[in-house]
Design a protein around this motif. Structure first.
Motif, PDB file in Angstrom:
ATOM      1  N   ASP A   1       4.463   4.944   5.422  1.00  0.00           N
ATOM      2  CA  ASP A   1       3.027   5.220   5.308  1.00  0.00           C
ATOM      3  C   ASP A   1       2.289   4.045   4.685  1.00  0.00           C
ATOM      4  N   SER A   2       2.898   3.414   3.694  1.00  0.00           N
ATOM      5  CA  SER A   2       2.275   2.242   3.070  1.00  0.00           C
ATOM      6  C   SER A   2       2.122   1.112   4.085  1.00  0.00           C
TER       7      SER A   2
ATOM      8  N   ASP B   1      12.347   5.652   5.325  1.00  0.00           N
ATOM      9  CA  ASP B   1      11.637   6.021   4.102  1.00  0.00           C
ATOM     10  C   ASP B   1      10.175   6.281   4.470  1.00  0.00           C
TER      11      ASP B   1
ATOM     12  N   ASP C   1       7.542   7.324   2.720  1.00  0.00           N
ATOM     13  CA  ASP C   1       6.534   6.772   1.821  1.00  0.00           C
ATOM     14  C   ASP C   1       6.316   5.285   2.099  1.00  0.00           C
ATOM     15  N   THR C   2       7.414   4.561   2.273  1.00  0.00           N
ATOM     16  CA  THR C   2       7.296   3.134   2.596  1.00  0.00           C
ATOM     17  C   THR C   2       6.639   2.944   3.956  1.00  0.00           C
TER      18      THR C   2
END
Length: 231
Positions: A120-121, A115, A117-118
């Protein structure tokens, strides 16, 4: 299913039809002819009829073809156009000047369906967490130390932990690929020198009749144990 050794003692005319239809679709052979041929084969298992032969030949190649497919897939994945993949692995090493670079790690993450987005977080907060950890405990200089850190905090850095685990286990999982280059043909393997070494070292042959017999244990031996468990 196809082998007579796996058939029940008594089977009706439709026994195995569903499996034969499924196999026929899988190997793209004539479904109706295969079913008809299998029914004839059940009546006369000592000889193959022309209707069942195409399916039988396809099934015989299943084990070899599936193994070759997996090996070729691994070879293509690891050794063809994999510069981005290797770069993504390298940036997980703390000694790399591009350590945890987002642009470089994304292709590696995408190839293993992470994932983004996860990820990058996690990348946004991992550096601060690493600084706090190193100030309190010790510096992290290798990818194995980094993996140990992620193992302890995998709930917070799940995607990074997964990628780092993949990165340090790829050399092990690529053994199947290396085997295709280094493994000799099975027909050329000669076991007799290994057997002689085994016997000379004092080991026993499986055919030897003088092997120590197993101790006979009577039911009375376990009575005291069962009495304790029942309490």
């Amino acid at each position: 299913m196809i082998s007579p050794n796996n058939w029940p003692d008594s089977c009706d005319i439709q026994y195995g039809d569903i499996s034969i239809r499924r196999l026929s679709k899988m190997f793209k052979v004539d479904e109706q002819a295969s079913v008809r041929g299998f029914r004839e084969y059940k009546d006369f298992p000592s000889s193959l009829n022309d209707n069942i032969k195409p399916l039988m030949n396809a099934v015989k190649t299943l084990a070899i073809s599936s193994a070759e497919y997996k090996i070729n897939a691994e070879l293509n994945k690891r050794f063809s156009n994999n510069e981005d993949l290797l770069m993504g692995i390298s940036v997980l090493d703390p000694s790399n000047s591009n350590f945890l670079d987002k642009k470089l790690i994304h292709p590696f993450a995408l190839s293993y369906m992470c994932d983004i987005d996860t990820l990058d977080s996690e990348l946004n907060i991992i550096r601060k967490s690493l600084k706090q950890f190193e100030a309190k405990y010790h510096s992290i200089k290798t990818i194995f130390q980094f993996h140990k850190f992620l193992l302890d905090y995998q709930l917070a850095f799940f995607e990074l932990y997964k990628l780092c685990t993949i990165a340090i286990t790829i050399p092990v999982s690529s053994a199947a690929c290396e085997r295709t280059f280094s493994c000799p043909p099975v027909n050329n393997f000669k076991p007799f020198p290994y057997i002689k070494t085994w016997l000379v070292s004092g080991k026993r042959s499986a055919m030897e009749e003088n092997c120590p017999k197993r101790l006979k244990v009577s039911d009375n031996t376990y009575k005291s144990i069962w009495s304790c468990l029942k309490k």
